[in-house]
Structures are given as C-alpha cells and as structure tokens.
Enzyme design. Structure first.
Site, PDB file in Angstrom:
ATOM      1  N   GLN A 193    -122.006  23.338  11.224  1.00 31.89           N
ATOM      2  CA  GLN A 193    -120.788  22.311  11.670  1.00 31.89           C
ATOM      3  C   GLN A 193    -121.259  21.644  12.685  1.00 31.89           C
ATOM      4  OE1 GLN A 193    -117.516  24.608  13.463  1.00 31.89           O
ATOM      5  NE2 GLN A 193    -116.088  22.949  13.252  1.00 31.89           N
TER       6      GLN A 193
ATOM      7  N   GLU B 173    -110.476  27.002  10.499  1.00 32.18           N
ATOM      8  CA  GLU B 173    -111.365  27.580  11.596  1.00 32.18           C
ATOM      9  C   GLU B 173    -110.543  28.509  12.425  1.00 32.18           C
ATOM     10  OE1 GLU B 173    -114.918  26.447  14.724  1.00 32.18           O
ATOM     11  OE2 GLU B 173    -113.596  24.850  14.073  1.00 32.18           O
TER      12      GLU B 173
ATOM     13  N   ASN C  79    -108.360  28.134  24.318  1.00 30.53           N
ATOM     14  CA  ASN C  79    -106.780  28.610  24.129  1.00 30.53           C
ATOM     15  C   ASN C  79    -105.876  27.543  25.258  1.00 30.53           C
ATOM     16  OD1 ASN C  79    -107.988  30.564  22.694  1.00 30.53           O
ATOM     17  ND2 ASN C  79    -107.127  32.454  23.840  1.00 30.53           N
ATOM     18  N   GLU C  80    -106.598  27.239  26.177  1.00 29.07           N
ATOM     19  CA  GLU C  80    -105.885  26.433  27.016  1.00 29.07           C
ATOM     20  C   GLU C  80    -105.367  25.111  26.123  1.00 29.07           C
ATOM     21  OE1 GLU C  80    -107.703  29.098  29.653  1.00 29.07           O
ATOM     22  OE2 GLU C  80    -108.483  27.506  27.942  1.00 29.07           O
TER      23      GLU C  80
END
Length: 398
Positions: free
Chosen positions: A126, A244, A384-385
């Site tokens: 990727q 993903e 995650n933020e």
C-alpha cells in the site's frame, strides 16, 4: 458468551473446523501461537491453501472468485481461523485492492488483476502514507504527470508494510496541483520492478523488518493502470480505508488473544492463588471481555450491511477505535499477567531455529514485542482521533 447461529451456520462452523484441523500446517499455527515471525514463504503457503479451497477472498462476490458466503459465515470463518491460530492473510491485495477493483475498476482491470490476486501471482503493498501525509492523507505530494500513454511518478511513500516482498503497489498520487487537496488525487497501480522504484527498510524497535520507505524517481506507469477517473482517486481511497479500518479492528484476533490471556491468568500465581482470582486483574479482564462481546455484534452488523450492498461508513471508524483499544488492552494485560517473564526481550527467540531456553509461560518471548507493536494500532489506518472526527461529521453533522 457467544452469538446464536442457525443450525445451518453451526454445520458451516463444523466444516471450517474440520478444514482447519486437516489443512492448517501445525508449524504455522505454532509460529502464530508463539508470536514468531512469519516468512514470505509461510504467508504464501497459507494463501495458497485457502485459494485451493475457494475460501481466500471470502468477502468477494461469487462472480469474481469469492465463496458467496453470508455475513454470519464470514464472521464464523474469521473467528475459527483466529482460534486455530491460523496466519492472517496479507490484506493488501485480497482485502483492500480487490474490493476497490470490483467497484471502481474497468472490466479489463478486473479480468487481469483479480485472478492474479487470488493465485498469488502478485504481492501487493500500500502506497498511501508519506512523511508529510499521515492522518492528513489528502496532503500527499507524490506527483504523477501525464506523458502520452504513461504517467511519470516522482515522490516518496513511507510505512509501507511488507513492501520488501511486494512486486506491485497501489498508490495515491497527485495529478493536479491546482485543485483542492482531495480533488487532485488519483489511484494508480505501479509495478515495483519498474526502473526508478527504490525500497529502503525501516527497522523497528524490536529489530524487525516489517515496514519500508519507497522512493519513485521518474517512474513510468501505463495510463491503463489508473483505477477510476483521473483526479477522482480520493473516492477509491476512502472506500479502501473502510475495509482497512474494519480489518484493523481484528475482532477474531482479540478473541484468540483473550482466550490465551485467560489461560495465562489461570496458570500464573499471585499471593498463593491464580492471578485470575485477583479482584483488580479479574475486573479488567471482565471489562475487556464485555467490550469484545459488544464488538462482535457490531462487527456482524457491519458485515451484514456490506453483504446487502452497503458500504461501511462511520461504523468502520467505530470498529477501528474500539477494536484497537481492545487489542491494546489485551496485550497490556497479557504482559502484566506474565510479570517478570515479559521483561526480557530476545529478538532471536522470534525467529526460526532459536534453540535458547524457553521463557516462562506461553508466548512469553513475544509479549513485550507484541505490546509495543500494538501501540501503532490506534495510529495507522487513520489515527483514532481522526476517526472520532469522521464519526462526528457523518453521524452528528458537526
């Protein structure tokens, strides 16, 4: 606690278990259990075994080589594989690029690339992140300039997982400098054997070669390798990221890791009794198990929505956040449960042929490495933020 499945689904579960008992090589499952490094040959071997059974691309439509499973069957298969300590399939071709090609690729691209993903002819990696484009992925600066029937690509990608094994890379490239960030990006398939492609290893803290930087210098890529429309690659990028992020959640991996943690907690002693009976430890163990059971249900709902023709949206971000938090908590508790056995780190113990003394309980040699490696889970695939921002925009309209 477990989800309720129909009699037909229970029959399927038994079929999967028989397949794993018969076809999963014991040496591969042993390496997974003990956290040892899997070689390229190991990963290709399991890929080939699943492909021979027709179970490799289990979320692809049947007309493109998938098994045509229901949402519950996909869920069951993933969990049984993890419980049997089967290697994870390298996700870049099967789980990421495949769905993008099926949705956005032209017929020639589907006919050429999809069979090669299935039979292992191509190993994909990727090309998304760059030194200045991590969570702000739309900031990519790798350029692709049209020159007749080719694009000329220049730039750099980083954190390219297993890129040292790959012969192909799917990339986000900028094809219009003047457009808004998301509107000037294209999705390009690049042969890594093309002159001008250079792969440099990034050695991580545990001494492993898992990630790389990839440099492009005047790399000529056929225009026919453009997926979708020029300057519309952000649509492909977002679609791929939903798959993903759902994959990063790793529900099946957490189920297997939790079972392993319970065994360790039952064996390790504290103040003359099993660690599992310690009130503080058992409370954390119960909390993570409850969270994981809730995640199972959410994961099944997302799989069902995709099977019905939908696209994972904010749900994939939710799964990514909670799934990575759960995986990190389990690895933290596992390291804590092992106590002093988790402190020494012998890098050689994770390689084939290690003949040193065993280190404490099951998988103790890899406890520290897995703990630190799992810290990345809440960062890659969109931190995650950033996922919380996506959820607030898509659901709350903020």
């Amino acid at each position: 606690m477990d989800l309720n499945f129909t009699p037909e689904e229970e029959i399927f579960r038994s079929e999967v278990r028989r397949f794993l008992a018969d076809k999963l090589p014991a040496r591969l499952s042993a390496k997974v259990i003990n956290g040892k490094h899997l070689s390229k040959t190991d990963m290709e071997e399991w890929h080939a075994i699943l492909h021979a059974r027709g179970w490799l691309a289990n979320h692809w439509p049947a007309e493109h080589g998938g098994p045509g499973w229901s949402a519950a069957e996909k869920f069951i298969f993933e969990h049984e594989c993890c419980l049997a300590s089967a290697p994870r399939i390298v996700p870049f071709g099967v789980n990421m690029l495949g769905p993008v090609l099926i949705k956005y690729g032209n017929e020639a691209q589907k006919r050429h690339w999809l069979p090669r993903i299935l039979d292992g002819s191509d190993w994909w990696c990727q090309g998304y992140s760059e030194p200045g484009a991590g969570s702000d992925l739309a900031a990519v600066t790798t350029m692709a300039v049209r020159d007749g029937d080719h694009y000329i690509v220049d730039g750099q990608k980083t954190w390219t997982t297993l890129g040292q094994h790959a012969n192909m890379i799917f990339c986000l490239v900028r094809t219009d400098r003047e457009a808004k960030k998301q509107e000037g990006i294209s999705f390009l398939l690049i042969d890594m054997t093309t002159p001008g492609v250079e792969v440099r290893p990034i050695i991580t803290l545990d001494g492993a070669h898992e990630v790389n930087e990839v440099f492009f210098t005047n790399v000529r890529v056929p225009v026919q390798n453009l997926v979708g429309e020029e300057n519309k690659g952000w649509t492909c990028a977002k679609y791929l990221l939903t798959y993903e992020r759902t994959n990063i959640a790793g529900i099946g991996l957490s189920v297997a890791a939790l079972e392993r943690l319970k065994r360790i907690a039952a064996q390790q002693m504290r103040n003359g009794r099993p660690l599992a009976d310690d009130p503080s430890f058992s409370a954390r163990l119960a909390r993570v198990e409850i969270d994981l059971e809730n995640m199972k249900t959410t994961n099944l709902r997302v799989i069902a929505a995709v099977a019905g023709g939908g696209v994972p949206g904010a749900e994939s971000s939710m799964l990514k956040i909670r799934g990575t938090q759960i995986r990190q908590e389990i690895s933290s508790l596992t390291r804590r449960a092992m106590g002093p056995y988790a402190r020494p780190f012998i890098a050689e113990a994770l390689d084939d042929g290690y003949t040193g003394m065993p280190i404490g309980p099951e998988a103790a040699a890899s406890a520290a490495a897995q703990y630190f490696n799992n810290r990345k889970l809440s960062i890659f695939g969109g931190s995650n933020e950033i996922q919380k921002n996506i959820i607030s925009k898509m659901i709350l309209g903020l």
